[in-house]
Design a protein around this motif. Sequence first.
Motif, mmCIF file in Angstrom:
data_model
loop_
_atom_site.group_PDB
_atom_site.id
_atom_site.type_symbol
_atom_site.label_atom_id
_atom_site.label_comp_id
_atom_site.label_asym_id
_atom_site.label_seq_id
_atom_site.Cartn_x
_atom_site.Cartn_y
_atom_site.Cartn_z
ATOM 1 N N TYR A 21 0.705 -1.090 -0.047
ATOM 2 C CA TYR A 21 0.116 -0.007 -0.041
ATOM 3 C C TYR A 21 0.928 1.359 0.145
ATOM 4 O O TYR A 21 1.997 1.150 0.451
ATOM 5 C CB TYR A 21 -0.863 0.087 1.226
ATOM 6 N N GLY A 22 0.467 2.314 -0.675
ATOM 7 C CA GLY A 22 0.932 3.508 -0.678
ATOM 8 C C GLY A 22 0.461 4.469 0.680
ATOM 9 O O GLY A 22 0.276 3.960 1.513
ATOM 10 N N ALA A 23 0.442 5.646 0.330
ATOM 11 C CA ALA A 23 0.222 6.593 1.378
ATOM 12 C C ALA A 23 -1.348 6.283 1.707
ATOM 13 O O ALA A 23 -1.698 6.608 2.681
ATOM 14 C CB ALA A 23 0.283 8.069 0.934
ATOM 15 N N VAL A 24 -2.176 5.933 0.784
ATOM 16 C CA VAL A 24 -3.522 5.737 0.974
ATOM 17 C C VAL A 24 -3.855 4.241 0.482
ATOM 18 O O VAL A 24 -3.627 3.881 -0.542
ATOM 19 C CB VAL A 24 -4.381 6.772 0.264
ATOM 20 N N ASN A 25 -4.657 3.591 1.444
ATOM 21 C CA ASN A 25 -5.198 2.330 1.068
ATOM 22 C C ASN A 25 -6.474 2.457 0.309
ATOM 23 O O ASN A 25 -7.462 2.218 0.803
ATOM 24 C CB ASN A 25 -5.404 1.489 2.448
ATOM 25 N N GLY A 26 -6.326 2.771 -0.733
ATOM 26 C CA GLY A 26 -7.549 3.157 -1.911
ATOM 27 C C GLY A 26 -8.611 1.963 -1.934
ATOM 28 O O GLY A 26 -9.573 2.139 -1.714
ATOM 29 N N LEU A 27 -8.018 0.683 -2.086
ATOM 30 C CA LEU A 27 -9.027 -0.606 -1.992
ATOM 31 C C LEU A 27 -9.579 -0.753 -0.703
ATOM 32 O O LEU A 27 -10.871 -0.822 -0.758
ATOM 33 C CB LEU A 27 -8.190 -1.862 -2.130
ATOM 34 N N GLY A 28 -8.876 -0.609 0.184
ATOM 35 C CA GLY A 28 -9.641 -0.598 1.670
ATOM 36 C C GLY A 28 -10.540 0.377 1.975
ATOM 37 O O GLY A 28 -11.737 0.191 2.348
ATOM 38 N N LEU A 29 -10.279 1.616 1.550
ATOM 39 C CA LEU A 29 -11.264 2.609 1.493
ATOM 40 C C LEU A 29 -12.594 2.523 0.923
ATOM 41 O O LEU A 29 -13.504 2.599 1.301
ATOM 42 C CB LEU A 29 -10.482 4.020 1.281
ATOM 43 N N THR B 284 -13.746 -0.244 -0.262
ATOM 44 C CA THR B 284 -14.312 -1.625 0.403
ATOM 45 C C THR B 284 -15.395 -1.107 1.592
ATOM 46 O O THR B 284 -16.445 -1.495 1.423
ATOM 47 C CB THR B 284 -13.443 -2.553 0.656
ATOM 48 N N LEU B 285 -14.720 -0.303 2.421
ATOM 49 C CA LEU B 285 -15.422 0.177 3.513
ATOM 50 C C LEU B 285 -16.521 1.242 3.142
ATOM 51 O O LEU B 285 -17.554 1.028 3.590
ATOM 52 C CB LEU B 285 -14.520 1.001 4.497
ATOM 53 N N TYR B 286 -16.276 2.051 2.131
ATOM 54 C CA TYR B 286 -17.407 2.892 1.735
ATOM 55 C C TYR B 286 -18.416 1.960 0.892
ATOM 56 O O TYR B 286 -19.855 2.337 1.246
ATOM 57 C CB TYR B 286 -16.848 4.137 0.563
ATOM 58 N N LYS B 287 -18.196 0.926 0.401
ATOM 59 C CA LYS B 287 -19.357 0.215 -0.320
ATOM 60 C C LYS B 287 -20.008 -0.715 0.520
ATOM 61 O O LYS B 287 -21.218 -0.832 0.536
ATOM 62 C CB LYS B 287 -18.592 -1.023 -1.305
ATOM 63 N N ARG B 288 -19.179 -1.001 1.747
ATOM 64 C CA ARG B 288 -20.098 -1.646 2.824
ATOM 65 C C ARG B 288 -20.947 -0.697 3.707
ATOM 66 O O ARG B 288 -22.084 -1.275 3.776
ATOM 67 C CB ARG B 288 -18.826 -2.052 3.712
ATOM 68 N N GLU C 196 -8.786 7.017 7.080
ATOM 69 C CA GLU C 196 -9.585 6.234 5.930
ATOM 70 C C GLU C 196 -10.684 5.747 6.516
ATOM 71 O O GLU C 196 -11.615 5.797 6.204
ATOM 72 C CB GLU C 196 -8.622 5.160 5.563
ATOM 73 N N LEU C 197 -10.766 5.432 7.771
ATOM 74 C CA LEU C 197 -12.012 5.005 8.479
ATOM 75 C C LEU C 197 -12.806 6.189 8.563
ATOM 76 O O LEU C 197 -14.125 5.989 8.345
ATOM 77 C CB LEU C 197 -11.593 4.506 9.961
ATOM 78 N N THR C 198 -12.499 7.328 8.798
ATOM 79 C CA THR C 198 -13.270 8.440 9.051
ATOM 80 C C THR C 198 -14.032 8.971 7.561
ATOM 81 O O THR C 198 -15.223 9.097 7.420
ATOM 82 C CB THR C 198 -12.501 9.606 9.494
ATOM 83 N N ALA C 199 -13.048 8.736 6.351
ATOM 84 C CA ALA C 199 -13.580 9.110 5.181
ATOM 85 C C ALA C 199 -14.764 7.953 4.724
ATOM 86 O O ALA C 199 -15.539 8.345 4.220
ATOM 87 C CB ALA C 199 -12.296 9.142 3.983
ATOM 88 N N GLY C 200 -14.461 6.807 4.935
ATOM 89 C CA GLY C 200 -15.309 5.676 4.456
ATOM 90 C C GLY C 200 -16.853 5.921 5.249
ATOM 91 O O GLY C 200 -17.841 5.869 4.746
ATOM 92 N N PHE C 201 -16.806 6.059 6.470
ATOM 93 C CA PHE C 201 -18.062 6.074 7.134
ATOM 94 C C PHE C 201 -18.797 7.747 6.993
ATOM 95 O O PHE C 201 -19.929 7.496 6.554
ATOM 96 C CB PHE C 201 -17.775 6.283 8.825
ATOM 97 N N LEU C 202 -17.982 8.530 6.605
ATOM 98 C CA LEU C 202 -18.699 9.986 6.268
ATOM 99 C C LEU C 202 -19.032 9.758 4.814
ATOM 100 O O LEU C 202 -20.187 10.365 4.443
ATOM 101 C CB LEU C 202 -17.601 11.084 6.569
ATOM 102 N N GLY C 203 -18.339 9.371 3.925
ATOM 103 C CA GLY C 203 -18.836 9.084 2.619
ATOM 104 C C GLY C 203 -20.129 8.163 2.750
ATOM 105 O O GLY C 203 -21.078 8.541 1.721
ATOM 106 N N GLY C 204 -20.399 7.301 3.275
ATOM 107 C CA GLY C 204 -21.754 6.491 3.347
ATOM 108 C C GLY C 204 -22.655 7.242 3.754
ATOM 109 O O GLY C 204 -23.787 7.459 3.414
ATOM 110 N N ALA C 205 -22.318 8.234 4.759
ATOM 111 C CA ALA C 205 -23.556 9.120 5.557
ATOM 112 C C ALA C 205 -23.935 10.320 4.389
ATOM 113 O O ALA C 205 -25.152 10.461 4.084
ATOM 114 C CB ALA C 205 -22.983 9.809 6.606
ATOM 115 N N ILE C 206 -22.952 10.834 3.742
ATOM 116 C CA ILE C 206 -23.086 11.868 2.577
ATOM 117 C C ILE C 206 -23.874 11.063 1.589
ATOM 118 O O ILE C 206 -24.895 11.647 1.036
ATOM 119 C CB ILE C 206 -21.608 12.388 2.159
ATOM 120 N N THR C 207 -23.615 9.993 0.942
ATOM 121 C CA THR C 207 -24.539 9.289 -0.037
ATOM 122 C C THR C 207 -25.740 9.005 0.291
ATOM 123 O O THR C 207 -26.908 9.405 -0.283
ATOM 124 C CB THR C 207 -23.682 7.866 -0.100
ATOM 125 N N ARG C 208 -26.078 8.621 1.642
ATOM 126 C CA ARG C 208 -27.318 8.352 1.964
ATOM 127 C C ARG C 208 -28.361 9.597 2.121
ATOM 128 O O ARG C 208 -29.328 9.799 1.622
ATOM 129 C CB ARG C 208 -27.541 7.662 3.562
#
Length: 291
Positions: free
Chosen positions: A31-39, A41-45, A137-149
């Motif tokens: 992984y580089g500076a950002v785990n794009g795949l993990g982020l 995946t969390l967003y899709k979850r 990345e955890l913060t971005a994933g959870f907030l991304g789901g909230a914004i989408t909904r």
Amino acid sequence: MTDISPDAKPAIVNSTVSSSSDSGLRQIRQYGAVNGLGLWTLYKREVGRFMKVWMQTVFAPVVTTLLFMTVFKLAFGDRGRLTGDFEGLNYNDFLAPGLVIMAILQNAFQNTSSSLVQAKFNATHVDFLMPPLSPLELTAGFLGGAITRGVIVAVISALGIQLSGLANLSVVHVWPIVWFSLTAAIILGALGAMGGIWADKFDHLSAVTNFVIVPLTFLSGTFYDIKVMKEPFLTLAHLDPFFYMIDGFRYGFIGVANSSIVTGLWVTGVLSILSTAAVWWMFKVGYKLKA
């Protein structure tokens, strides 16, 4: 039956071990500076979690918004006219944007809060703590789901109001609609995440909703011009951050606001940063998440 020479067995074993070892080395993911795949995946979850029960998480809030509009439409018809800053404006046209962004506020909060408190209650929060995801990345994933909904519910509600003729949602300025809807979803999504992490049971989360979120939402000018309020309640209303979200969002549709749009930009922008930073810190220190 085929016979296998004993001398051949070590070669087979060694070959298998060697192949397995090489395969394991090849599967190590870098992984580089950002785990794009993990982020991602969390967003899709997070999105998949609320879309699986879309009747409850998307359809029900839309129906609630349309019922609010219908009740006020039946109560006032087209006779309701506002005074002051909104002189001559039809009340239904004033109310509709407030109800749309109220849907964003409530659904963004519910998405992160319910996701985290359920994960803690079912002891499945390790599923997102163990993978190589940073606190940001955890913060971005959870907030991304909230914004989408929040945005999905708002868009469908706005289309329903417009197509049903309950109000006229003509757009005057696009940028306030985009800015205040996104910042509102970020702030409430972050508050929901903080509430979900803090709450030890569903009753704690219900207390936050009933005694903080709902009062701030209903007393922020969603249903009325706040200038009809007397002091000190008028001053208190200007201290309510929800007021600036709703007032700025409404400005995008009707071109008139109760307060300075620049002030609203600063308030919502600063609160977005602070609330996001607070969630990042809670994930970083593992507050009530790590034993």
